[in-house]
Design an enzyme around this catalytic site. Structure first.
Site, PDB file in Angstrom:
ATOM      1  N   ASP A  14     -59.075  82.176  -3.258  1.00  0.00           N
ATOM      2  CA  ASP A  14     -58.045  81.648  -4.142  1.00  0.00           C
ATOM      3  C   ASP A  14     -57.631  82.786  -5.075  1.00  0.00           C
ATOM      4  OD1 ASP A  14     -56.532  79.652  -5.686  1.00  0.00           O
ATOM      5  OD2 ASP A  14     -58.123  79.896  -7.163  1.00  0.00           O
ATOM      6  N   ASP A  16     -55.443  82.343  -8.671  1.00  0.00           N
ATOM      7  CA  ASP A  16     -55.484  82.005 -10.100  1.00  0.00           C
ATOM      8  C   ASP A  16     -56.804  81.341 -10.458  1.00  0.00           C
ATOM      9  OD1 ASP A  16     -52.360  82.168 -11.096  1.00  0.00           O
ATOM     10  OD2 ASP A  16     -52.560  81.647  -8.983  1.00  0.00           O
ATOM     11  N   ASP A 180     -62.100  78.388  -7.537  1.00  0.00           N
ATOM     12  CA  ASP A 180     -62.565  77.981  -8.859  1.00  0.00           C
ATOM     13  C   ASP A 180     -62.398  76.501  -9.127  1.00  0.00           C
ATOM     14  OD1 ASP A 180     -59.670  78.477  -8.894  1.00  0.00           O
ATOM     15  OD2 ASP A 180     -59.808  77.960 -11.016  1.00  0.00           O
TER      16      ASP A 180
END
EC number: 3.1.3.18
Length: 226
Positions: A14, A16, A180
């Protein structure tokens, strides 16, 4: 080698909240969009909680919060118009305040040295990726980069991950999803990937361990260790 990498030939990352802390620049664009409508700024702390489902959902959440209304009650045309303005503001400065998290370069260099393929799968619009990847000298690490509008589905749907596996010729059972948020973990599990989640990113204020990833870490530097 970290146990998350045992038998792994592909790592999907991922962006961001995992590789970069982009919330400050996203917040500037969100607040400029709200200011056009004479609405109070959201600020970076709220934006951190709203990131994860793509830019359109981010703008929808910001408008709902500023208006004190349920997202479902908002006019779709107004959301679309605000989203267009957000994209324009963000395009003007996508990486002025954004920072690379510690351990990212070490992790990606280690993947390269081990001949483990890396793919970037983010829900951020693909148009913003070249400038950000160039800013942080990340582009050369990835065999493929997918934005939230690259395919017909985005995370938490498994389609982008399965596309990454097919593109690199790696079976899902030999792939690892690193992210995240719960959306990353959900996408990874649905695709048949192993999952590793970082504790420092954006997960709507929820502990990432609640999503039951296979592994949790405070830094991607652990993936660079022998």
């Amino acid at each position: 080698m970290h146990p998350a990498l045992a038998g792994i030939s592909l790592v999907v990352f991922d962006l961001d909240g995992t590789l970069i802390d982009s919330a400050p620049d996203l917040a500037v664009a969100v607040d400029a969009t709200l200011a056009e409508r004479d609405l109070l700024p959201a600020g970076v702390d709220k934006v951190r909680h709203w990131v994860g489902n793509g830019s359109h959902k981010l703008v929808e959440r910001a408008l709902a919060d500023a208006l004190g209304a349920a997202a479902e009650s908002l006019d779709a045309g107004e959301i679309d118009a605000a989203h267009d303005r957000f994209l324009a503001y963000y395009a003007d400065a996508p990486c002025e305040r954004t920072q690379l998290y510690d351990g990212v370069h070490e992790c990606l260099e280690a993947m390269r040295e081990r001949n483990i393929a890396c793919v970037l799968v983010t829900n951020k619009p693909v148009a913003f990726l070249p400038a950000i990847l160039e800013q942080f000298t990340l582009a050369s690490f990835f065999a493929l980069t997918l934005g939230g509008d690259s395919l017909s589905e985005k995370k938490p749907h498994p389609a982008p991950l399965l596309h990454a596996a097919e593109h690199t010729g790696v079976a899902p059972a030999r792939a690892l999803m690193v992210g995240d948020s719960r959306h990353d973990v959900q996408a990874g599990k649905a695709a048949g990937f192993r999952t590793l989640a970082v504790t420092y990113g954006y997960n709507h204020g929820e502990p990432i361990a609640d999503s039951a990833p296979d592994h949790v870490t405070d830094s991607l530097a652990v993936l660079a260790a022998d």
